[in-house]
Design an enzyme around this catalytic site. Structure first.
Site, PDB file in Angstrom:
ATOM      1  N   HIS A  10     -10.758  -4.594   2.203  1.00 58.53           N
ATOM      2  CA  HIS A  10     -10.674  -4.292   3.629  1.00 58.53           C
ATOM      3  C   HIS A  10     -11.606  -3.171   4.061  1.00 58.53           C
ATOM      4  O   HIS A  10     -11.760  -2.931   5.255  1.00 58.53           O
ATOM      5  CB  HIS A  10      -9.229  -3.912   3.984  1.00 58.53           C
ATOM      6  CG  HIS A  10      -8.773  -2.659   3.326  1.00 58.53           C
ATOM      7  ND1 HIS A  10      -8.643  -2.539   1.958  1.00 58.53           N
ATOM      8  CD2 HIS A  10      -8.429  -1.445   3.833  1.00 58.53           C
ATOM      9  CE1 HIS A  10      -8.232  -1.325   1.661  1.00 58.53           C
ATOM     10  NE2 HIS A  10      -8.099  -0.640   2.772  1.00 58.53           N
ATOM     11  N   ASP A  11     -12.224  -2.468   3.109  1.00 57.25           N
ATOM     12  CA  ASP A  11     -13.157  -1.384   3.419  1.00 57.25           C
ATOM     13  C   ASP A  11     -14.604  -1.760   3.121  1.00 57.25           C
ATOM     14  O   ASP A  11     -15.505  -0.947   3.320  1.00 57.25           O
ATOM     15  CB  ASP A  11     -12.802  -0.124   2.611  1.00 57.25           C
ATOM     16  CG  ASP A  11     -11.556   0.581   3.124  1.00 57.25           C
ATOM     17  OD1 ASP A  11     -11.229   0.418   4.319  1.00 57.25           O
ATOM     18  OD2 ASP A  11     -10.905   1.275   2.326  1.00 57.25           O
ATOM     19  N   ASP A  65      -3.471   4.543  -2.017  1.00 55.77           N
ATOM     20  CA  ASP A  65      -4.604   4.855  -1.152  1.00 55.77           C
ATOM     21  C   ASP A  65      -5.092   6.292  -1.323  1.00 55.77           C
ATOM     22  O   ASP A  65      -4.284   7.227  -1.337  1.00 55.77           O
ATOM     23  CB  ASP A  65      -4.174   4.630   0.311  1.00 55.77           C
ATOM     24  CG  ASP A  65      -5.277   4.920   1.302  1.00 55.77           C
ATOM     25  OD1 ASP A  65      -6.230   4.127   1.364  1.00 55.77           O
ATOM     26  OD2 ASP A  65      -5.185   5.946   2.002  1.00 55.77           O
ATOM     27  N   GLU A  85      -6.692   3.752  -5.883  1.00 56.42           N
ATOM     28  CA  GLU A  85      -7.990   3.885  -5.221  1.00 56.42           C
ATOM     29  C   GLU A  85      -8.445   5.302  -5.540  1.00 56.42           C
ATOM     30  O   GLU A  85      -7.937   6.256  -4.973  1.00 56.42           O
ATOM     31  CB  GLU A  85      -7.886   3.680  -3.708  1.00 56.42           C
ATOM     32  CG  GLU A  85      -9.254   3.704  -3.044  1.00 56.42           C
ATOM     33  CD  GLU A  85      -9.197   3.860  -1.526  1.00 56.42           C
ATOM     34  OE1 GLU A  85     -10.153   3.436  -0.871  1.00 56.42           O
ATOM     35  OE2 GLU A  85      -8.223   4.421  -1.010  1.00 56.42           O
ATOM     36  N   ASP A 144       0.842  -1.190   0.000  1.00 61.53           N
ATOM     37  CA  ASP A 144       0.000   0.000   0.000  1.00 61.53           C
ATOM     38  C   ASP A 144       0.878   1.241   0.000  1.00 61.53           C
ATOM     39  O   ASP A 144       1.895   1.291   0.703  1.00 61.53           O
ATOM     40  CB  ASP A 144      -0.891   0.017   1.243  1.00 61.53           C
ATOM     41  CG  ASP A 144      -2.348  -0.220   0.905  1.00 61.53           C
ATOM     42  OD1 ASP A 144      -2.919   0.632   0.203  1.00 61.53           O
ATOM     43  OD2 ASP A 144      -2.923  -1.231   1.349  1.00 61.53           O
TER      44      ASP A 144
END
Length: 550
Positions: free
Chosen positions: A329-330, A199, A256, A100
């Site tokens: 994960h979100d 991210d 993202e 990430d």
């Protein structure tokens, strides 16, 4: 690293949430050595690249997305030597590793921010966004609730944080700060990682007028998104980021990129786009009221989902390449979000999986998805670890909902649903650890686990079809065309290449659906429910998906 250009189009990427994957040192927290221990499992599944969520030095306010040192490892996960060993061991299994990249903000414990706080004349103060004044500069609300502005102790001054107050935003207008980030990124790529998932990258450009907007909630604040997400001028930063880092390496980059319109997709993932691919959240967030906070639910329909999926695939195909997913994960677990409760089974998990897995783009699998995991049901807000869930619970109460209603909202959409420890077997803590885990399991003695799991076997077959079969070329690089003369509940699309064509049909509903094929099935490559078909009349069970040759 492979020499072939666009090598990432043929990958299967598996996302690991390290805190919940495998504990190797008996502290109830997953770690790097736990990942190394499970490399044979990942190789058996057939994935080719691992995306590991943040492992960097962090106070873990936002579970690692608040980074205190970009080039140090959080001791709860291990050491830099463990990272080196992971890279070496992964290479033995022909697995690549991507990390990430969190560069919109840092932790408030980062040395840059500490120096900025300690001395208002420090050059590091301009690495962040400080505004002097007796009152907050505007009425923007942060993503995690409350004002985006936090007062500096003993000063008439505020700093900006789009997310939590302990995650101050970096000032991308500062060239020196950007150059430091680029140098850090290049050092990681030189170390041998395959690339990054990037991210919240659309937040790096802020509207420089810092003006207030009409309030949209009872708190008198307004969502900061309009002023801080995908603003004009961001293209200058993103072009520079790519030129100074990614272009120097044959790496993969996955943005993202919330807030990006379909018209803008070519600038993000086109031939000269900023990234290799991006996630599109339009269909994934169908259960969330558009433009609202995620606890405001929608009563979406299959037709609406199908339309959003078709729009997404068309936009990605026209622009470049997409990152296909149904969990991360979100997000809550896909079975719990998309499937009626009485049909939340292993077969339905495979039906959902096949529906998205054979789309055009690179498939992403989130840990536990390949086991058919479901959401965790928690009975008190005190059982949640996720700061977003806690903030949204409080916001629900302020908006006039009862505690029971607020808890139901959070249970449905909490990020903790997908962050529960990975169940490797049916022992007390699922083989994740022999100690009480940092976050309670979905089930303490999990019935759904990695031992003899039929969903795992189905995902393994899907991966094999895409990677090592006579139809691999069609699935990896073929075009996509949706079929429109189908019942409303059926999602159908063709994958077309020079070597042939395939059709995927999925019944995305809780009722059986019958329809007529143009011609009999030539070959059935995949069936989530193991049915027998003959002739041209076909009946799909609820959430059944098949992949056929005509």
């Amino acid at each position: 690293m492979e020499k072939e250009k666009n090598w990432w189009k043929k990958e299967i990427i598996y996302q690991i949430y390290p805190k919940s994957f495998k504990d190797s040192n008996h502290d109830g927290i997953g770690d790097l050595k736990g990942i190394i221990e499970k490399l044979p499992y990942l190789k058996e599944l057939g994935v080719t690249t691992l995306w590991i969520c943040p492992i960097f030095s962090s106070p873990m306010v936002d579970n690692g997305y608040d980074i205190a040192d970009f080039e140090d490892i959080n001791p709860q996960f291990g050491t830099m030597e463990d990272v080196d060993f992971l890279l070496a061991e992964a290479k033995k299994f022909d697995l690549k590793v991507m990390l990430d990249l969190v560069i919109n903000h840092t932790s408030d414990e980062h040395v840059w921010f500490q120096k900025a706080l300690a001395d208002k004349d420090s050059p590091y103060r301009d690495y962040y966004i400080f505004k002097e004044g007796k009152e907050p500069p505007n009425n923007w609300r942060s993503i995690f609730g409350g004002s985006v502005w936090e007062k500096v102790p003993n000063e008439e001054c505020y700093y900006l944080h789009v997310f939590d107050k302990r995650q101050p935003d970096l000032n991308w207008e500062n060239r020196e700060m950007r150059q430091e980030l680029y140098a850090m990124i290049n050092r990681w790529l030189e170390k041998g990682i395959a690339g990054f998932r990037i991210d919240s990258i659309t937040f790096i450009k802020k509207d420089q007028d810092y003006g207030s907007l009409p309030a949209d909630g009872v708190d008198g604040l307004v969502s900061c998104k309009e002023k801080t997400r995908n603003r004009p001028g961001i293209e200058n930063f993103l072009h520079e980021l790519r030129r100074e880092t990614f272009d120097k390496h044959n790496c993969v980059t996955v943005g993202e990129a919330p807030g990006v319109s379909y018209e803008e997709f070519p600038t993000y993932v086109g031939e000269d786009g900023y990234f290799s691919m991006i996630f599109d959240f339009h269909y994934a967030d169908i259960d969330v009221e558009s433009g609202s906070d995620w606890f405001k639910r929608t009563n979406w329909t299959t037709v609406e989902f199908k339309d959003l999926l078709m729009q997404s695939q068309a936009a990605l195909q026209n622009a470049g390449w997409g990152a296909n997913f149904i969990e991360n994960h979100d997000q809550p677990r896909a079975l719990s979000k998309f499937v009626a409760q009485e049909f939340q089974s292993a077969d339905s998990a495979l039906g959902l999986g096949a529906m998205y897995f054979f789309l055009r783009g690179t498939p992403f699998i989130y840990q536990g998805q390949e086991l058919g995991m479901v959401n965790a049901e928690r009975t008190s807000i005190s059982q949640f670890d996720d700061i977003s869930s806690i903030d949204n619970y409080a916001r629900s109460i302020k908006e006039g909902f009862s505690e029971k209603e607020a808890l139901r909202f959070v249970n449905q959409r909490s990020r903790d649903n997908s962050r529960t420890p990975m169940p490797w077997n049916d022992s007390q803590y699922g083989g994740f650890s022999d100690q009480k885990p940092w976050l309670s399991m979905t089930e303490e003695y999990p019935k759904v686990n990695a031992i003899g799991n039929s969903v795992f076997k189905g995902y393994k077959k899907m991966i094999s079809l895409r990677q090592q079969s006579v139809i691999s070329d069609i699935l990896q690089v073929g075009d996509i065309a949706f079929i429109d003369n189908l019942p409303e509940a059926v999602i159908g699309y063709r994958r077309i290449a020079k070597t042939g064509s395939l059709i995927s049909y999925t019944n995305f509903s809780s009722e059986k659906v019958a329809f007529e094929l143009e011609k009999p099935i030539n070959e059935l490559h995949f069936d989530s429910h193991n049915q027998t078909f003959s002739g041209t009349k076909i009946e799909l069970l609820p959430y059944q998906s098949i992949l056929i040759s005509e």
